[in-house]
Scaffold this motif. Sequence first.
Motif, short mmCIF file in Angstrom:
data_model
loop_
_atom_site.label_atom_id
_atom_site.label_comp_id
_atom_site.label_asym_id
_atom_site.label_seq_id
_atom_site.Cartn_x
_atom_site.Cartn_y
_atom_site.Cartn_z
N VAL A 1 0.84 -1.20 0.00
CA VAL A 1 0.00 0.00 0.00
C VAL A 1 0.88 1.24 0.00
O VAL A 1 1.90 1.31 0.69
N GLN A 2 0.50 2.24 -0.79
CA GLN A 2 1.27 3.48 -0.90
C GLN A 2 1.18 4.30 0.39
O GLN A 2 0.30 4.09 1.23
N SER A 3 2.09 5.27 0.51
CA SER A 3 2.20 6.05 1.75
C SER A 3 1.49 7.40 1.66
O SER A 3 1.82 8.32 2.40
N ASN A 4 0.57 7.55 0.74
CA ASN A 4 -0.15 8.81 0.59
C ASN A 4 -0.91 9.16 1.87
O ASN A 4 -1.59 8.31 2.45
N LYS A 5 -0.80 10.41 2.33
CA LYS A 5 -1.40 10.82 3.59
C LYS A 5 -2.41 11.96 3.41
O LYS A 5 -2.81 12.58 4.39
N GLU A 6 -2.83 12.25 2.19
CA GLU A 6 -3.77 13.35 1.99
C GLU A 6 -5.10 13.08 2.69
O GLU A 6 -5.55 11.94 2.79
N THR A 7 -5.72 14.14 3.15
CA THR A 7 -6.98 14.01 3.87
C THR A 7 -8.12 13.74 2.90
O THR A 7 -8.01 13.98 1.69
N LEU A 8 -9.24 13.27 3.44
CA LEU A 8 -10.42 13.07 2.60
C LEU A 8 -10.88 14.37 1.98
O LEU A 8 -11.36 14.39 0.83
N GLU A 9 -10.75 15.48 2.71
CA GLU A 9 -11.15 16.78 2.16
C GLU A 9 -10.30 17.13 0.94
O GLU A 9 -10.82 17.57 -0.09
N GLN A 10 -8.99 16.93 1.03
CA GLN A 10 -8.12 17.21 -0.10
C GLN A 10 -8.48 16.34 -1.29
O GLN A 10 -8.55 16.81 -2.44
N LEU A 11 -8.70 15.05 -1.04
CA LEU A 11 -9.03 14.13 -2.11
C LEU A 11 -10.33 14.53 -2.81
O LEU A 11 -10.42 14.50 -4.03
N LEU A 12 -11.33 14.90 -2.02
CA LEU A 12 -12.62 15.25 -2.59
C LEU A 12 -12.51 16.53 -3.42
O LEU A 12 -13.04 16.60 -4.54
N CYS A 13 -11.85 17.55 -2.88
CA CYS A 13 -11.71 18.82 -3.61
C CYS A 13 -10.97 18.63 -4.92
O CYS A 13 -11.37 19.16 -5.96
N GLU A 14 -9.89 17.84 -4.89
CA GLU A 14 -9.11 17.64 -6.10
C GLU A 14 -9.84 16.73 -7.09
O GLU A 14 -9.63 16.83 -8.30
N PHE A 15 -10.68 15.86 -6.58
CA PHE A 15 -11.52 15.06 -7.48
C PHE A 15 -12.44 15.96 -8.30
O PHE A 15 -12.53 15.86 -9.53
N PHE A 16 -13.16 16.86 -7.63
CA PHE A 16 -14.06 17.77 -8.34
C PHE A 16 -13.29 18.65 -9.31
O PHE A 16 -13.73 18.88 -10.45
#
Length: 527
Positions: A388-403
């Motif tokens: 598994v990769q070591s990415n630590k971004e928050t769910l908020e970051q992931l959601l914003c960048e997804f949109f």
Amino acid sequence: MASSLAVCMLHMRVRGGLVKWLQNADTFLQRSIGTNVAAQAEATRTDETDEKDGCKSLYAVQAERQEQAERSVLISCHSRTNDKKFLKYMSRHGNINKYFFYESYGVYAVVEFTNRESVASLLEAVAIPSISHESVVPFKSRLLSLRNLGSAETPNQLSGKLCQPQTTIPISELIQRLSREETIDQQITSLTESYQLTEENSRLRFLVCSLLKDIAAAYFPECTIKPFGSSVNGFGKLGCDLDMFLDLDGIRGWNVKMPKSGLSLEYQMKRANSERAVTQSILSVVGECVDQFGPGCVGVQKILNARCPLVRFAHQPSGFQCDLTANNRVAMKSTELLYLYGELDPRRRSSPVIPTLDHLRDLAGPTDKSVIEGNDCTFVSDFSKIQVQSNKETLEQLLCEFFEFYATFPFSRMSINIRKGKEQNKPEMAPLHIQNPFETSLNVSKNVNVTQLERFVALCQESSWLLQQSDTNTPRGGSGGDTVTTWGLATLLLPSQVAGIKGRKRKRREPASERIKSLLESLKNKS
């Protein structure tokens, strides 16, 4: 790119409009892909546990759920049934492992015994209803009705035992719940917990498959009926359809080795012009039996000329809309892939937290080998082999960048490829092109039209803009009582403003990236 697609499947439910769009795209891993011809290794992996950090393989989960379903019965009860009296009566036939009540066109109870002998004992004591003014089909199933003869029902309803919810909470209640959270990460987690399938709902889905198997077993005694798609891949929500396939590959005799000399026996069987014709014939007969003999099965449609022939019906006792296909092995592999992605990391992202399908294929061992109808469906199933990769971004970051990503994605010329984990040149002139991960010549989003795609992009643009506003992305809970102010993810659940967003007054916003600035300008120009 693969990670972005998975984010879509996990989080798109946050908007009513996005949900409708996703329902079209989601079929690429469920109904749109081919049928028949099993990978031989799957039969030997059914009982594997393949656990890493508590993760079970999909085959282990399915085997466990199917075994639970075989020890269970579904009972229609009076709304004023006393649960203590009910359990005492049921316990006459053996120990009860689990039970729960729920509502669907009345009150129902699911009762799971410790062993199958208890189910057999119970069924021996069940009577065929005495009906003088109409005839009944004497088909015996594990769908039963409870009667209280000779005495009045006890006044208390289920002795305070609450019925387990089988549908999602009202949107207004969900908005209030999310607005009470302190971070967007907590909102996303709360949203998932509110919408995901419950333990009871999952058990009920496998029980419905088991009840349907009892009907098909009249013709194919060694068959099984398994749920696939959103019911088991980890991305389903309460109220989603129940996709099932009739699995005939477990019937003994397929792989019996014939002697090189001497006597041997084989079954006499009818032959058809093609495997598709065989599938159509089987589903036609099973569909007719479901229609004529299946208790609680209504509105049966035999859709046999579709690319993937199916039988569609509603199962009233459970409230599920059901689609039954036959030997849909590629769909099962797709389900396994999504399940694996979901178990590896609850987030999604690049730098990737989940591997590409090609990388999973490279990690596969000999027992993972799977070629279905000439398509390479091989990928590793052992979680311990996946780093598994070591990415630590928050769910908020992931959601914003997804949109933001899909708000500016060049859909007109680029296609989405989850095998490679990146976009590629579009091979055909469809509005949206997502390459089928196993049948790579197919576009799994073929049914998405221009209007639907444009609305999806507009909603991504609006959502990205809303999540950047200081007055909507900061917790603002009330100081007392139940008063809360909608903020963060909850604002995305409010009625869409796509049609009017261009002309409304906008308050002071936070600094935006160049991509967001350009998409906001495009919104103004379109108006």
